[in-house]
Scaffold this motif. Structure first.
Motif, PDB file in Angstrom:
ATOM      1  N   GLY A 155       6.780   9.100  12.709  1.00  0.00           N
ATOM      2  CA  GLY A 155       6.924   8.155  11.615  1.00  0.00           C
ATOM      3  C   GLY A 155       7.131   8.765  10.247  1.00  0.00           C
ATOM      4  O   GLY A 155       6.774   8.157   9.236  1.00  0.00           O
ATOM      5  N   GLY A 156       7.739   9.951  10.185  1.00  0.00           N
ATOM      6  CA  GLY A 156       7.913  10.605   8.892  1.00  0.00           C
ATOM      7  C   GLY A 156       8.768   9.814   7.917  1.00  0.00           C
ATOM      8  O   GLY A 156       8.433   9.723   6.726  1.00  0.00           O
ATOM      9  N   SER A 157       9.857   9.237   8.389  1.00  0.00           N
ATOM     10  CA  SER A 157      10.726   8.452   7.495  1.00  0.00           C
ATOM     11  C   SER A 157      10.001   7.222   6.968  1.00  0.00           C
ATOM     12  O   SER A 157      10.103   6.870   5.789  1.00  0.00           O
ATOM     13  CB  SER A 157      12.006   8.037   8.225  1.00  0.00           C
ATOM     14  OG  SER A 157      12.792   9.167   8.531  1.00  0.00           O
ATOM     15  N   ALA A 158       9.263   6.553   7.865  1.00  0.00           N
ATOM     16  CA  ALA A 158       8.511   5.371   7.439  1.00  0.00           C
ATOM     17  C   ALA A 158       7.429   5.749   6.434  1.00  0.00           C
ATOM     18  O   ALA A 158       7.195   5.037   5.449  1.00  0.00           O
ATOM     19  CB  ALA A 158       7.892   4.680   8.649  1.00  0.00           C
ATOM     20  N   ALA A 159       6.753   6.883   6.664  1.00  0.00           N
ATOM     21  CA  ALA A 159       5.726   7.335   5.731  1.00  0.00           C
ATOM     22  C   ALA A 159       6.327   7.595   4.357  1.00  0.00           C
ATOM     23  O   ALA A 159       5.722   7.267   3.324  1.00  0.00           O
ATOM     24  CB  ALA A 159       5.051   8.592   6.268  1.00  0.00           C
ATOM     25  N   ALA A 160       7.525   8.182   4.322  1.00  0.00           N
ATOM     26  CA  ALA A 160       8.182   8.433   3.041  1.00  0.00           C
ATOM     27  C   ALA A 160       8.537   7.127   2.341  1.00  0.00           C
ATOM     28  O   ALA A 160       8.337   6.990   1.126  1.00  0.00           O
ATOM     29  CB  ALA A 160       9.432   9.284   3.264  1.00  0.00           C
ATOM     30  N   LEU A 161       9.059   6.157   3.096  1.00  0.00           N
ATOM     31  CA  LEU A 161       9.358   4.843   2.515  1.00  0.00           C
ATOM     32  C   LEU A 161       8.106   4.224   1.900  1.00  0.00           C
ATOM     33  O   LEU A 161       8.125   3.731   0.765  1.00  0.00           O
ATOM     34  CB  LEU A 161       9.918   3.897   3.585  1.00  0.00           C
ATOM     35  CG  LEU A 161      11.337   4.137   4.089  1.00  0.00           C
ATOM     36  CD1 LEU A 161      11.614   3.257   5.298  1.00  0.00           C
ATOM     37  CD2 LEU A 161      12.359   3.857   2.992  1.00  0.00           C
ATOM     38  N   VAL A 162       7.034   4.273   2.655  1.00  0.00           N
ATOM     39  CA  VAL A 162       5.782   3.693   2.177  1.00  0.00           C
ATOM     40  C   VAL A 162       5.281   4.440   0.946  1.00  0.00           C
ATOM     41  O   VAL A 162       4.883   3.828  -0.060  1.00  0.00           O
ATOM     42  CB  VAL A 162       4.726   3.719   3.298  1.00  0.00           C
ATOM     43  CG1 VAL A 162       3.337   3.404   2.744  1.00  0.00           C
ATOM     44  CG2 VAL A 162       5.094   2.726   4.397  1.00  0.00           C
ATOM     45  N   GLY A 163       5.327   5.769   0.986  1.00  0.00           N
ATOM     46  CA  GLY A 163       4.860   6.552  -0.153  1.00  0.00           C
ATOM     47  C   GLY A 163       5.644   6.264  -1.413  1.00  0.00           C
ATOM     48  O   GLY A 163       5.061   6.113  -2.500  1.00  0.00           O
ATOM     49  N   GLY A 164       6.972   6.181  -1.291  1.00  0.00           N
ATOM     50  CA  GLY A 164       7.795   5.892  -2.453  1.00  0.00           C
ATOM     51  C   GLY A 164       7.539   4.510  -3.017  1.00  0.00           C
ATOM     52  O   GLY A 164       7.463   4.321  -4.245  1.00  0.00           O
ATOM     53  N   ALA A 165       7.371   3.533  -2.125  1.00  0.00           N
ATOM     54  CA  ALA A 165       7.140   2.159  -2.572  1.00  0.00           C
ATOM     55  C   ALA A 165       5.781   2.009  -3.253  1.00  0.00           C
ATOM     56  O   ALA A 165       5.659   1.389  -4.320  1.00  0.00           O
ATOM     57  CB  ALA A 165       7.249   1.199  -1.386  1.00  0.00           C
ATOM     58  N   VAL A 166       4.752   2.582  -2.638  1.00  0.00           N
ATOM     59  CA  VAL A 166       3.399   2.473  -3.215  1.00  0.00           C
ATOM     60  C   VAL A 166       3.319   3.221  -4.544  1.00  0.00           C
ATOM     61  O   VAL A 166       2.731   2.721  -5.517  1.00  0.00           O
ATOM     62  CB  VAL A 166       2.355   3.008  -2.213  1.00  0.00           C
ATOM     63  CG1 VAL A 166       0.980   3.111  -2.875  1.00  0.00           C
ATOM     64  CG2 VAL A 166       2.286   2.103  -0.993  1.00  0.00           C
ATOM     65  N   ALA A 167       3.920   4.416  -4.594  1.00  0.00           N
ATOM     66  CA  ALA A 167       3.877   5.193  -5.836  1.00  0.00           C
ATOM     67  C   ALA A 167       4.614   4.467  -6.962  1.00  0.00           C
ATOM     68  O   ALA A 167       4.130   4.408  -8.103  1.00  0.00           O
ATOM     69  CB  ALA A 167       4.489   6.571  -5.606  1.00  0.00           C
TER      70      ALA A 167
END
Length: 310
Positions: free
Chosen positions: A91-103
């Motif tokens: 889930g690396g791509s999903a984690a990056a999406l989530v990190g960018g959105a939350v940040a």
């Protein structure tokens, strides 16, 4: 600069195809600040595979948040510190999406409601099995509907995960192309029954049922040729004391659930199967992550990243 810790995730879990995902204690960190022009940096595991431009999934997600709240012209300086092996089924791509959105949401005043943020990241990722647990932590059972994501969150207790990550990638497109256009009715029935059993076992803590509940006929048999040794790794995990084992996502990572005190031993045994076949692999003994994506307060000591099993 806002920093967000985001967990890896394991999806599918045998028969839970595109509907079930679990957050694991292996993390990436996405840091974000305003910038006159786009700047994207990446360090850590697989940094050479991570885009260093606005096509980076975290940057794209941050821009979607900015558009949503009415700041479409903003640019960001984004830094990814990565401990989630990319293109491995964690889930690396999903984690990056989530990190960018939350940040971005935190940086811009938290203008997006939690429900809107959840729907945004799941829509960007295409389904909720990785994005939802990366955001919320725990075990998520969910599906996308015309009215947004509908989901249930569980917190499995006393459950450890042995994870082995072979040193080769399986692209999502290759994994999807390996699947047939149709499957026998009996195989669909097989998976439906085991999906129900999987969720019941994880919800009640009756983990002894996972040996049967994680069996699959809809994706693992068709993808096994992409992961030489898959069946042997799963059999070794079970023989070493795992409750159940399956591909993580579309692979090549293999996950096994077990009592927490046995995960190191099981992970090492799984890795040995790949080693004997001439494939290098990393093995991890992980926990279920219940926190999900978390903004780290300034000056806080960074969360410990699990080391591979020796």
């Amino acid at each position: 600069m806002i920093s967000v810790r985001v967990p890896a995730t394991s999806a599918n879990l045998g028969p839970g195809f595109d509907a079930v995902g679990l957050a694991l204690s292996l993390f990436m960190r996405i840091s974000l600040d305003r910038s006159p022009e786009p700047i994207v940096e990446a360090t850590g595991d697989g940094a050479e595979l991570i885009p260093k431009n606005p096509d980076h999934p975290a940057y794209r997600a941050a821009k979607f948040v900015a558009d949503f709240i009415g700041e479409p012209d903003i640019n960001f300086h984004l830094v990814q510190e990565n401990s989630i092996p990319p293109a491995r089924g964690l889930g690396g791509s999903a984690a990056a999406l989530v990190g960018g959105a939350v940040a971005a949401n935190d940086l811009l005043g938290r203008a997006m409601a939690p429900e809107d943020l959840l729907n945004l990241v799941c829509d960007l990722d295409g389904h909720p099995d990785n994005a939802a647990p990366a955001l919320l932590g725990g075990l998520i059972i969910g599906t996308l509907t015309p009215d947004g994501i509908k989901s249930v969150r569980l917190e499995p207790e006393d459950l450890g995960a042995a994870v082995v990550v072979p040193d080769f990638t399986v692209s999502t497109s290759a994994a999807r192309h390996a699947l047939p256009g149709s499957v026998p009715h009996k195989d669909a029935v097989f998976n439906v029954g085991r999906s129900g059993l999987l969720l019941g076992a994880l919800a009640t803590g009756d983990y002894g049922l996972l040996n049967v509940a994680m069996q699959d006929r809809l994706h693992q048999p068709y993808r096994a040729h992409l992961i030489p040794g898959l069946e042997e790794v799963i059999e070794t995990a079970l023989a070493s004391g795992a409750y159940g084992s399956s591909l993580s996502g579309s692979g090549p990572t293999v996950i096994a659930f077990a009592p927490p005190e046995k995960t190191q031993e099981i992970a090492a045994a799984m890795r040995e199967v790949f080693t004997v076949r001439g494939t290098e692999a990393k093995a991890y003994a992980l926990e279920v992550d219940l926190a999900g994506a978390r903004v780290e307060p300034p000056g806080e000591v960074a969360s410990r990243v699990p080391e591979p099993v020796a």
